[in-house]
Structures are given as structure tokens and as C-alpha cells.
Design an enzyme around this catalytic site. Structure first.
Site, mmCIF file in Angstrom:
data_model
loop_
_atom_site.group_PDB
_atom_site.id
_atom_site.type_symbol
_atom_site.label_atom_id
_atom_site.label_comp_id
_atom_site.label_asym_id
_atom_site.label_seq_id
_atom_site.Cartn_x
_atom_site.Cartn_y
_atom_site.Cartn_z
ATOM 1 N N ARG A 46 0.692 -1.236 0.005
ATOM 2 C CA ARG A 46 0.038 -0.022 -0.112
ATOM 3 C C ARG A 46 0.867 1.224 -0.060
ATOM 4 O O ARG A 46 0.466 2.472 -0.766
ATOM 5 C CB ARG A 46 -0.848 -0.113 1.188
ATOM 6 C CG ARG A 46 -2.008 -1.049 0.991
ATOM 7 C CD ARG A 46 -3.040 -0.907 2.205
ATOM 8 N NE ARG A 46 -3.641 0.377 2.481
ATOM 9 C CZ ARG A 46 -4.446 0.607 3.430
ATOM 10 N NH1 ARG A 46 -4.556 -0.064 4.362
ATOM 11 N NH2 ARG A 46 -5.043 1.705 3.431
ATOM 12 N N VAL A 102 -5.164 7.743 5.127
ATOM 13 C CA VAL A 102 -3.829 7.144 5.709
ATOM 14 C C VAL A 102 -2.745 7.640 4.506
ATOM 15 O O VAL A 102 -1.770 7.064 4.736
ATOM 16 C CB VAL A 102 -3.803 5.595 6.262
ATOM 17 C CG1 VAL A 102 -4.701 5.753 7.414
ATOM 18 C CG2 VAL A 102 -4.150 4.855 5.253
ATOM 19 N N HIS A 126 -7.102 8.460 11.336
ATOM 20 C CA HIS A 126 -6.972 6.993 11.439
ATOM 21 C C HIS A 126 -5.388 6.548 11.306
ATOM 22 O O HIS A 126 -5.179 5.485 10.680
ATOM 23 C CB HIS A 126 -7.683 6.320 10.138
ATOM 24 C CG HIS A 126 -9.257 6.480 10.376
ATOM 25 N ND1 HIS A 126 -10.194 6.126 9.366
ATOM 26 C CD2 HIS A 126 -9.945 6.787 11.362
ATOM 27 C CE1 HIS A 126 -11.238 6.446 9.872
ATOM 28 N NE2 HIS A 126 -11.154 6.905 11.026
ATOM 29 N N GLY A 177 -15.629 13.803 0.017
ATOM 30 C CA GLY A 177 -15.410 12.181 -0.486
ATOM 31 C C GLY A 177 -15.493 11.101 0.693
ATOM 32 O O GLY A 177 -14.330 10.479 0.673
ATOM 33 N N SER A 221 -18.004 8.227 2.601
ATOM 34 C CA SER A 221 -19.277 7.690 2.591
ATOM 35 C C SER A 221 -20.190 7.830 3.936
ATOM 36 O O SER A 221 -21.252 7.659 4.265
ATOM 37 C CB SER A 221 -19.175 5.875 2.553
ATOM 38 O OG SER A 221 -18.488 5.589 3.418
HETATM 39 P P1 OAD Z 1 -15.205 5.042 1.467
HETATM 40 O O1 OAD Z 1 -14.598 4.200 0.447
HETATM 41 O O2 OAD Z 1 -16.403 4.312 2.479
HETATM 42 O O3 OAD Z 1 -16.269 6.152 0.658
HETATM 43 C C1 OAD Z 1 -15.751 6.953 -0.299
HETATM 44 C C2 OAD Z 1 -16.764 8.036 -0.728
HETATM 45 O O4 OAD Z 1 -15.833 8.770 -1.856
HETATM 46 C C3 OAD Z 1 -17.778 7.540 -1.453
HETATM 47 O O5 OAD Z 1 -19.028 8.217 -0.575
HETATM 48 C C4 OAD Z 1 -17.837 7.848 -2.822
HETATM 49 O O6 OAD Z 1 -19.039 8.240 -3.281
HETATM 50 C C5 OAD Z 1 -16.806 9.235 -2.761
HETATM 51 N N1 OAD Z 1 -15.982 9.441 -3.772
HETATM 52 C C6 OAD Z 1 -15.606 8.559 -4.843
HETATM 53 N N2 OAD Z 1 -15.009 9.159 -5.876
HETATM 54 C C7 OAD Z 1 -14.827 10.698 -5.299
HETATM 55 C C8 OAD Z 1 -14.402 11.806 -6.011
HETATM 56 N N3 OAD Z 1 -13.720 11.677 -7.040
HETATM 57 N N4 OAD Z 1 -14.670 13.106 -5.372
HETATM 58 C C9 OAD Z 1 -15.331 12.972 -4.261
HETATM 59 N N5 OAD Z 1 -15.977 11.738 -3.664
HETATM 60 C C10 OAD Z 1 -15.554 10.521 -4.308
HETATM 61 O O7 OAD Z 1 -14.184 5.969 2.276
HETATM 62 P P2 OAD Z 1 -14.246 6.547 3.596
HETATM 63 O O8 OAD Z 1 -15.728 7.172 4.036
HETATM 64 O O9 OAD Z 1 -13.225 7.414 3.609
HETATM 65 O O10 OAD Z 1 -11.133 3.243 8.052
HETATM 66 O O11 OAD Z 1 -14.084 5.523 4.644
HETATM 67 C C11 OAD Z 1 -14.104 5.752 6.109
HETATM 68 C C12 OAD Z 1 -12.948 4.800 6.694
HETATM 69 O O12 OAD Z 1 -13.535 3.309 6.433
HETATM 70 C C13 OAD Z 1 -11.889 4.588 6.404
HETATM 71 O O13 OAD Z 1 -10.916 5.929 6.790
HETATM 72 C C14 OAD Z 1 -11.465 3.237 6.725
HETATM 73 C C15 OAD Z 1 -12.530 2.476 6.474
HETATM 74 O O14 OAD Z 1 -12.619 1.556 7.427
HETATM 75 C C16 OAD Z 1 -10.047 2.783 8.737
HETATM 76 O O15 OAD Z 1 -9.415 2.066 7.863
HETATM 77 C C17 OAD Z 1 -9.727 2.961 10.308
#
Ligand code: OAD
Length: 259
Positions: free
Chosen positions: A75, A107, A133, A205, A207
Site C-alpha cells: 500500500r 492514511v 486513522h 469524499g 461515505s
Molecule cells: P469510502 O470508500 O467508504 O467512501 C468513499 C466516498 O468517496 C464515497 O462516498 C464515494 O462516493 C466518494 N467518492 C468517490 N470518488 C470521489 C471523487 N472523485 N470525489 C469525491 N468523492 C468521491 O471511504 P471513507 O468514507 O473514507 O477506516 O471510509 C471511512 C473509513 O472506512 C476509512 O478511513 C477506513 C475504512 O474502514 C479505517 O481504516 C480505520
């Protein structure tokens, strides 16, 4: 909803941004999607190819530290090949120019790279993110209190080649919050303070399903502030936001900021 600068949503969002004395910026994996870093839950999300419970847990690390380091080495290598995109750069410029704090769930270290680039040799600390995180580019000791930044290549061919602590020689681990682990309470309380003190929360960005990060925009709102969401998809925050700008961060953010 459109990202056309003439649209009502964009005009409203620009108004909120201009009027804000202090901005709280919460980012998730989507901000880095246009840099080529996989998100967690999308079509090509990281968790689709790997079972997190096998790799991103303290138990997995105790059982097979070599395998876990191998995954993190992969990664780290993948992310090192990625560059910040116009979304990271727009946020870095915002945080360098005005009272604002970037708080990220990512990260991948890309906010930091963007901050250094945009500061162009001057002090970039105002755009240094709070990493909820942890970071792929930080390590900590499994035995003593040692913490450090580390961008070196990792040799995970053998248990003996894994990174070791410069202070006590014990095994180092990625300084990342794994499943089943609590967030650093100091980092978390700093993030809640930032969310409360801001009069605008810009959520980009994410979810918005992983707590406690997902509740930070609600803290800004409870304290009287507004919320703008930037995401091509609908999330649990979309209806709650004052303005939801549906589009990729790399296009929407520079447009929002009038770059
Ligand atoms: P997710 O993968 O859950 O969500 C990513 C979000 O980004 C989704 O809502 C997409 O619609 C959106 N997205 C995709 N492409 C995009 C773009 N070009 N511009 C803007 N938005 C876009 O990722 P996170 O919400 O970051 O935690 O996930 C949260 C946590 O879940 C992570 O930090 C990780 C995971 O478990 C740990 O590892 C502790």
C-alpha cells in the site's frame, strides 16, 4: 445537481464559504480517488480484494506481522506513486490562506504532500492535516513509546527484515488505527474542537458511515454552523447538508474556490 459555476447550489456554497470565519474540512477516501488511490467501499474498493479482518487488526499483526507488513509495504508503494490532485491542492491553498483545518480519515499522506507543494518552501503547517486513522507513512513501536515518520521502503521478505525500533529494537508497526482499536483520544478531541469552533464544515469524499468521523459535521451544525458536501454519490449526510455538490472533488473544489 450540477457543478456548473452558474448553478444555484454552487453559488450558495460559494456564499457560505466566503462568509465563514473558520472552516472545518473533513475528507475521506474519495478525495484521493482521482489520484489513483482506491477507496474502501467502491467498485474497486480495497476491502473488495482483501479481507480487512485478516490484515488490519492487532490480532492479525500478532499472528503474522510479516504478512501484515507486506500488505502495508504494498500500500505504501502504491500510494508513493500517486500525486495529490486538484482537490487536495485546492484544500491546501484554502487552509494556507484562511483559518481552516483539514481533518482526514485517509492514511495516504496526500494532504501533506499537497500542503508542502502549495506552501512552496514557506511554512505549510496551517495545511497539515489531522490524521484521524493514522498514516501509512508513520510507524510506532510495539513495546515502547517511540513514534516516527517513515517513508522508507519496507523489506517484508522475512520476520527479521521487518522495521525495528531505533530506541529499543522491538518490532515497529504501522501507526494506523486498526479494526477493534480506539482512535487516539487527543487527536479525536482536537477534531471535535475544530468541528465545534468552525462555522462551516466542508465534507469531501466520505461515505459518512464510519464513526466517530461521520458525526463531526453534525457537531459543526449543532454549534450553529453550515455543512457543504462534495461527493458524486448520495450519502447519509446528503439530505442533512445545506448544500450537496454532486461531482468529483478534483473538479468541484477548484470550481468552488474560484480557481
Ligand atoms: P469510502 O470508500 O467508504 O467512501 C468513499 C466516498 O468517496 C464515497 O462516498 C464515494 O462516493 C466518494 N467518492 C468517490 N470518488 C470521489 C471523487 N472523485 N470525489 C469525491 N468523492 C468521491 O471511504 P471513507 O468514507 O473514507 O477506516 O471510509 C471511512 C473509513 O472506512 C476509512 O478511513 C477506513 C475504512 O474502514 C479505517 O481504516 C480505520
Amino acid at each position: 445537481m450540477s457543478t456548473d459555476p452558474s448553478s444555484g447550489d454552487l453559488a450558495r456554497a460559494r456564499g457560505l464559504l466566503e462568509d465563514a470565519a473558520r472552516v472545518f474540512i473533513l475528507t475521506g477516501a474519495g478525495i484521493s480517488a482521482e489520484s489513483g488511490v482506491p477507496t474502501f467501499r467502491g467498485e474497486d474498493g480495497l476491502w473488495r480484494s482483501y479481507r480487512p479482518e485478516e490484515l488490519a487488526t492487532p490480532q492479525a499483526f500478532r499472528k503474522d506481522p510479516r504478512l501484515v507488513w507486506e500488505w502495508y509495504a504494498w500500500r505504501r508503494g502504491k500510494v508513493s506513486d500517486c500525486e495529490p490532485n486538484p482537490g487536495h491542492r485546492a484544500l491546501a491553498r484554502l487552509a494556507l490562506a484562511r483559518p481552516a483545518r483539514i481533518v482526514t480519515q485517509n492514511v495516504d499522506g496526500l494532504h501533506e504532500v499537497a500542503a508542502r507543494d502549495e506552501a512552496d518552501g514557506s511554512d505549510w503547517s496551517a495545511a497539515s492535516p489531522l490524521e484521524l486513522h493514522g498514516s501509512l507513512f508513520r510507524v510506532r513501536c510495539t513495546e515502547c513509546a517511540y513514534h516516527g515518520r517513515d517513508r522508507a521502503d519496507i523489506d517484508a521478505t522475512d520476520r527479521d527484515t521487518l522495521p525495528s525500533c531505533p530506541e529499543c529494537a522491538a518490532l515497529l508497526r504501522p501507526d494506523i488505527v486498526w479494526f477493534g482499536e480506539a482512535l487516539d483520544p487527543l487527536v479525536l478531541s482536537a477534531a471535535f474542537d475544530e468541528a465545534r469552533e468552525a462555522d462551516l464544515c466542508l465534507v469531501v469524499g466520505t461515505s459518512a458511515v464510519v464513526q466517530p468521523a461521520a458525526s463531526l459535521p453534525r457537531i459543526t451544525r449543532e454549534a450553529g454552523g453550515s455543512v457543504i458536501e462534495v461527493n458524486p454519490q448520495t450519502t447519509p449526510l446528503t439530505d442533512f447538508a445545506d448544500v450537496a455538490l454532486k461531482g468529483p472533488a478534483g473538479i468541484v473544489l477548484p470550481t468552488l474556490m474560484g480557481d
